[in-house]
Design a protein around this motif. Structure first.
Motif, PDB file in Angstrom:
ATOM      1  N   SER A   1       0.828  -1.313   0.053  1.00  0.00           N
ATOM      2  CA  SER A   1      -0.049   0.047   0.107  1.00  0.00           C
ATOM      3  C   SER A   1       1.030   1.155   0.155  1.00  0.00           C
ATOM      4  O   SER A   1       0.618   2.293  -0.605  1.00  0.00           O
ATOM      5  N   GLN A   2       2.053   1.242   0.596  1.00  0.00           N
ATOM      6  CA  GLN A   2       2.788   2.283   0.667  1.00  0.00           C
ATOM      7  C   GLN A   2       3.451   2.656  -0.569  1.00  0.00           C
ATOM      8  O   GLN A   2       3.798   3.646  -1.029  1.00  0.00           O
ATOM      9  N   VAL A   3       3.942   1.238  -1.023  1.00  0.00           N
ATOM     10  CA  VAL A   3       4.641   1.473  -2.405  1.00  0.00           C
ATOM     11  C   VAL A   3       3.911   2.431  -3.381  1.00  0.00           C
ATOM     12  O   VAL A   3       3.908   2.934  -4.209  1.00  0.00           O
ATOM     13  N   LEU A   4       2.494   1.768  -3.520  1.00  0.00           N
ATOM     14  CA  LEU A   4       1.554   2.291  -4.640  1.00  0.00           C
ATOM     15  C   LEU A   4       1.246   3.668  -4.259  1.00  0.00           C
ATOM     16  O   LEU A   4       1.067   4.444  -5.245  1.00  0.00           O
ATOM     17  N   ASP A   5       1.479   4.046  -2.789  1.00  0.00           N
ATOM     18  CA  ASP A   5       0.991   5.423  -2.501  1.00  0.00           C
ATOM     19  C   ASP A   5       2.115   6.299  -3.281  1.00  0.00           C
ATOM     20  O   ASP A   5       2.049   7.611  -3.045  1.00  0.00           O
ATOM     21  N   GLN A   6       3.436   5.963  -3.436  1.00  0.00           N
ATOM     22  CA  GLN A   6       4.426   6.782  -3.753  1.00  0.00           C
ATOM     23  C   GLN A   6       4.503   6.986  -5.420  1.00  0.00           C
ATOM     24  O   GLN A   6       5.264   7.469  -5.861  1.00  0.00           O
ATOM     25  N   LEU A   7       3.601   6.219  -5.940  1.00  0.00           N
ATOM     26  CA  LEU A   7       3.596   6.141  -7.784  1.00  0.00           C
ATOM     27  C   LEU A   7       2.700   7.294  -8.138  1.00  0.00           C
ATOM     28  O   LEU A   7       1.464   7.184  -8.028  1.00  0.00           O
ATOM     29  N   PRO A   8       3.293   8.161  -8.772  1.00  0.00           N
ATOM     30  CA  PRO A   8       2.361   9.494  -9.177  1.00  0.00           C
ATOM     31  C   PRO A   8       1.322   9.030 -10.301  1.00  0.00           C
ATOM     32  O   PRO A   8       0.251   9.652 -10.419  1.00  0.00           O
ATOM     33  N   GLN A   9       1.618   7.866 -10.919  1.00  0.00           N
ATOM     34  CA  GLN A   9       0.744   7.545 -12.070  1.00  0.00           C
ATOM     35  C   GLN A   9      -0.653   6.866 -11.314  1.00  0.00           C
ATOM     36  O   GLN A   9      -1.660   6.680 -12.089  1.00  0.00           O
ATOM     37  N   LEU A  10      -0.621   6.745 -10.187  1.00  0.00           N
ATOM     38  CA  LEU A  10      -1.710   6.117  -9.225  1.00  0.00           C
ATOM     39  C   LEU A  10      -2.448   7.154  -8.298  1.00  0.00           C
ATOM     40  O   LEU A  10      -2.872   6.870  -7.427  1.00  0.00           O
ATOM     41  N   ASP A  11      -2.390   8.235  -8.846  1.00  0.00           N
ATOM     42  CA  ASP A  11      -2.767   9.330  -7.960  1.00  0.00           C
ATOM     43  C   ASP A  11      -4.212   9.174  -7.611  1.00  0.00           C
ATOM     44  O   ASP A  11      -4.612   9.728  -6.510  1.00  0.00           O
ATOM     45  N   ALA A  12      -4.856   8.684  -8.527  1.00  0.00           N
ATOM     46  CA  ALA A  12      -6.491   8.851  -8.413  1.00  0.00           C
ATOM     47  C   ALA A  12      -6.714   7.545  -7.145  1.00  0.00           C
ATOM     48  O   ALA A  12      -7.807   7.702  -6.521  1.00  0.00           O
ATOM     49  N   LEU A  13      -5.901   6.506  -6.990  1.00  0.00           N
ATOM     50  CA  LEU A  13      -6.125   5.598  -6.288  1.00  0.00           C
ATOM     51  C   LEU A  13      -5.593   5.966  -4.770  1.00  0.00           C
ATOM     52  O   LEU A  13      -5.877   5.240  -3.802  1.00  0.00           O
TER      53      LEU A  13
END
Length: 302
Positions: free
Chosen positions: A236-248
């Protein structure tokens, strides 16, 4: 003896057991609320008598101690976690720094161990079926297991904060604290803000507890549920660092974990706390419902 007397006697004989059964049912109904509290007391007693629990809390307490000793020996540095460069001038920042360090990995890891062991641990030890047939029942057992995980969250956050404040007081000067907004507050105000930060972190981890509880109902191998809970926290923290997934990002349970910096501003800002609490309540509702659905229909074989 007349036939009517015989009938009356048999009727009394039948009525007596019926009354006894009803009385027993009424007594069990009166005992059920206390059974839940007794089960919670037993759960907490078992949890805080385990060497594993002491080891995890000791490891958490070691984090602020290591930070304080390192800063004391090296003089501090501007590179590193937030608030690290403030420790030399005010020891209370040891607690703030330790909480920043523990939130991404150490606290989720320990919570994963506790939450993942809730149901799967009982199944692996062969004690789950005895708990299920106890007066508390399955739903109350789930609630007690979740409450136990929540209590451990409180203990873990307090251990880090208290250990940081104590070692900071021993090794560094203590005084009024300069907040992120540049305003200086009294030491009492700073301790209050530290307590609010600990509360913020406890709330942040409640969603992870619900996830771990659900995963624990899926298996009889506690290590699997523990590992899966910890991996999801990291993912979850890794995904939170990806700018491509801002909507998530706003939907990830870890999105607001480090938002407690708002409590170090003047005036206090509650926006992050409110958003975080609503998000965690959503995860508790969803994964709590999944855990109930799974556990109430699960065949208990051990």
């Amino acid at each position: 003896m007349s036939s009517s007397d015989a009938v009356g006697g048999s009727g009394a004989a039948v009525a007596a057991p019926s009354a006894a059964v009803e009385a027993r049912v009424d007594a069990s109904r009166r005992e059920r609320p206390s059974a839940g509290w007794a089960l919670l007391g037993s759960e907490l007693s078992v949890m805080f008598r385990r060497w594993r629990t002491y080891a995890m809390l000791a490891a958490l307490a070691a984090v602020p101690i290591l930070i304080a000793v390192a800063v004391r020996l090296t003089g501090g540095s501007s590179r590193g976690p937030a608030f690290l460069n403030e420790i030399s001038s005010n020891g209370l920042f040891v607690a703030f720094t330790a909480l920043v360090v523990c939130v991404p990995l150490f606290l989720p890891l320990t919570i994963g161990v506790v939450a993942g062991d809730t149901i799967a641990g009982e199944a692996s030890h062969g004690t789950l079926r005895y708990l299920v047939i106890a007066p508390a029942g399955r739903l109350r057992l789930l609630a007690v297991k979740y409450a136990g995980s929540a209590v451990f969250c409180i203990a873990a956050a307090l251990v880090v904060g208290v250990a940081g404040a104590l070692i900071g007081t021993l090794l560094f000067p203590i005084g009024p604290v300069t907040l992120l907004s540049g305003v200086q507050v009294s030491l009492g105000d700073a301790y209050l803000r530290l307590a609010l930060i600990a509360l913020y972190i406890v709330v942040s981890l409640l969603g992870l507890c619900a996830i771990g509880l659900f995963l624990s109902t899926l298996t009889d191998v506690p290590v699997g549920a523990m590992a899966a809970t910890a991996v999801l926290a990291v993912m979850s923290q890794v995904l939170d660092q990806l700018p491509q997934l801002d909507a998530l990002h706003p939907w990830l349970f870890s999105h607001y974990w480090l938002g407690f910096g708002d409590f170090l501003r003047q005036p206090l800002a509650w926006d992050s706390f409110t958003s975080n609490a609503v998000l965690q309540l959503g995860y508790i509702a969803v994964f709590g419902a999944l855990a109930v659905g799974r556990f109430t229909t699960k065949d208990i074989l051990s």
